[in-house]
Design a protein around this motif. Structure first.
Motif, short mmCIF file in Angstrom:
data_model
loop_
_atom_site.label_atom_id
_atom_site.label_comp_id
_atom_site.label_asym_id
_atom_site.label_seq_id
_atom_site.Cartn_x
_atom_site.Cartn_y
_atom_site.Cartn_z
N ASN A 1 35.71 60.22 33.44
CA ASN A 1 36.59 60.03 32.21
C ASN A 1 37.58 61.14 31.89
O ASN A 1 38.32 61.14 30.96
N VAL A 2 37.87 61.84 33.18
CA VAL A 2 38.91 62.91 32.98
C VAL A 2 40.22 62.40 33.28
O VAL A 2 40.33 61.91 34.42
N GLY A 3 41.29 62.61 32.51
CA GLY A 3 42.60 62.23 32.85
C GLY A 3 42.78 60.84 32.71
O GLY A 3 43.84 60.25 33.67
N VAL A 4 42.06 59.97 32.00
CA VAL A 4 42.39 58.52 32.36
C VAL A 4 43.43 57.86 31.57
O VAL A 4 43.66 58.48 30.42
N LEU A 5 44.06 57.04 32.29
CA LEU A 5 45.08 56.33 31.52
C LEU A 5 44.87 55.16 31.11
O LEU A 5 43.88 54.20 31.68
N THR A 6 45.31 54.63 29.94
CA THR A 6 44.71 53.49 29.31
C THR A 6 45.85 52.73 28.67
O THR A 6 46.71 53.36 28.22
N GLY A 7 45.76 51.54 27.89
CA GLY A 7 46.53 51.07 27.19
C GLY A 7 47.82 50.81 28.15
O GLY A 7 47.88 49.90 28.89
N THR A 8 49.14 51.31 27.62
CA THR A 8 50.30 50.95 28.11
C THR A 8 50.66 52.20 29.15
O THR A 8 51.89 52.27 29.67
N GLU A 9 50.03 53.01 29.23
CA GLU A 9 50.07 54.01 30.18
C GLU A 9 49.86 53.50 31.68
O GLU A 9 48.93 52.96 31.79
N GLY A 10 50.86 54.19 32.68
CA GLY A 10 50.29 53.90 33.82
C GLY A 10 50.81 52.64 34.19
O GLY A 10 51.51 51.70 33.54
N GLN A 11 50.22 51.84 35.18
CA GLN A 11 50.29 50.65 35.52
C GLN A 11 49.04 50.01 36.38
O GLN A 11 48.14 50.82 36.65
N ILE A 12 48.97 48.82 36.50
CA ILE A 12 47.81 48.18 37.40
C ILE A 12 48.56 47.98 38.74
O ILE A 12 49.33 47.04 38.90
N ARG A 13 48.38 48.74 39.80
CA ARG A 13 49.30 48.63 40.95
C ARG A 13 48.71 47.18 41.94
O ARG A 13 47.60 46.66 41.67
N TYR A 14 49.62 46.73 42.41
CA TYR A 14 49.43 45.41 43.27
C TYR A 14 48.78 45.75 44.45
O TYR A 14 47.98 45.24 44.87
#
Length: 260
Positions: A240-253
């Motif tokens: 759970n360290v440095g997790v990106l959630t919501g609109t942060e980052g992306q879900i890579r293909y």
């Protein structure tokens, strides 16, 4: 765990815009299994596209790998998103080195919200895997510039390692098991090795020399159940360290490249 946290930045290939963590000194010719993650991702994209992140796949794969070789399991929260950048330089600065002082290593853990018990418990992951000779060779031939081996290193292990890792550059990429006692089993032998001065890395053996960590090393060496419990708790924190959630980052293909 990558240089910022659990964001799958370690999976990104080099581009004209950045050099990735795969080629950072601690990872180069060391991290393996990228094709396994890519295969999982390819299957998931066919079934439920743009839904499961590479970061979640990594977190789940870590748990399943440990479970399959006899280790503990732990709950994995899902919903992470993937980083869109990476940094070789930052990885080299933030990933603990096997030859740096324990004080530096613990500071890196503390900066991520982890504590001393996490340092000792997560070090127990060295009960599996291998290390390249260059990460511990100075213990064998020129410990701290003395021109002699590390006097703490048990003699029979020293002789064996010197044969595996001759004092020449050509042996730098040779591999030695982090835990020669039970290389393919997740257990508490790592801590017993340290107690008997057969820890492979300087950073491993340092745990028994420090009054803040030595009691936990002795405890885990005699209590595998407690080690398993604490390792599982520490893995939950680490994941759970440095997790990106919501609109942060992306879900890579694809896990090796950013979506454009």
């Amino acid at each position: 765990m990558t240089f910022e946290g659990c964001d799958a930045s370690v999976l990104l290939d080099d581009t004209p815009y950045f050099t990735g963590e795969k080629n950072a000194l601690p990872n180069h010719n060391s991290l393996r299994g990228f094709e396994v993650i890519d295969d999982i991702k390819e299957h998931l994209e066919r079934i439920c596209p743009s839904t499961v992140s590479c970061a979640d796949i990594l977190a789940l794969a870590a748990r399943e790998a440990i479970d399959q070789i006899g280790g503990p399991s732990w709950p994995v929260q899902l919903g992470r998103r993937d980083a869109t950048t990476t940094s070789k330089e930052a990885a080299e600065q933030q990933i603990p080195s096997p030859i740096e002082p324990l004080e530096n290593i613990t500071a890196k853990f503390f900066s991520k919200g982890l504590d001393m018990k996490d340092v000792v418990a997560l070090s127990g992951a060295h009960t599996i895997g291998f290390a390249r000779c260059f990460t511990f060779k100075r213990r064998l031939f020129d410990f701290q510039g003395s021109g002699r081996p590390d006097p703490v290193l048990e003699f029979s292990l020293l002789s064996k390692l010197q044969n595996m890792c001759p004092n020449e550059d050509a042996s730098n990429s040779n591999l030695a098991p982090l835990d020669a006692t039970s290389t393919m089993m997740f257990d508490n032998e790592y801590y017993r090795n340290i107690v008997y001065n057969t820890g492979l890395l300087e950073s491993d053996q340092a745990l028994i020399k420090d009054r803040r960590t030595a009691p936990t090393v002795y405890y885990y060496s005699n209590n595998q159940f407690s080690f398993y419990n604490d390792f599982a708790e520490s893995m939950v924190k680490l994941s759970n360290v440095g997790v990106l959630t919501g609109t942060e980052g992306q879900i890579r293909y694809k896990c090796g490249s950013v979506n454009y």
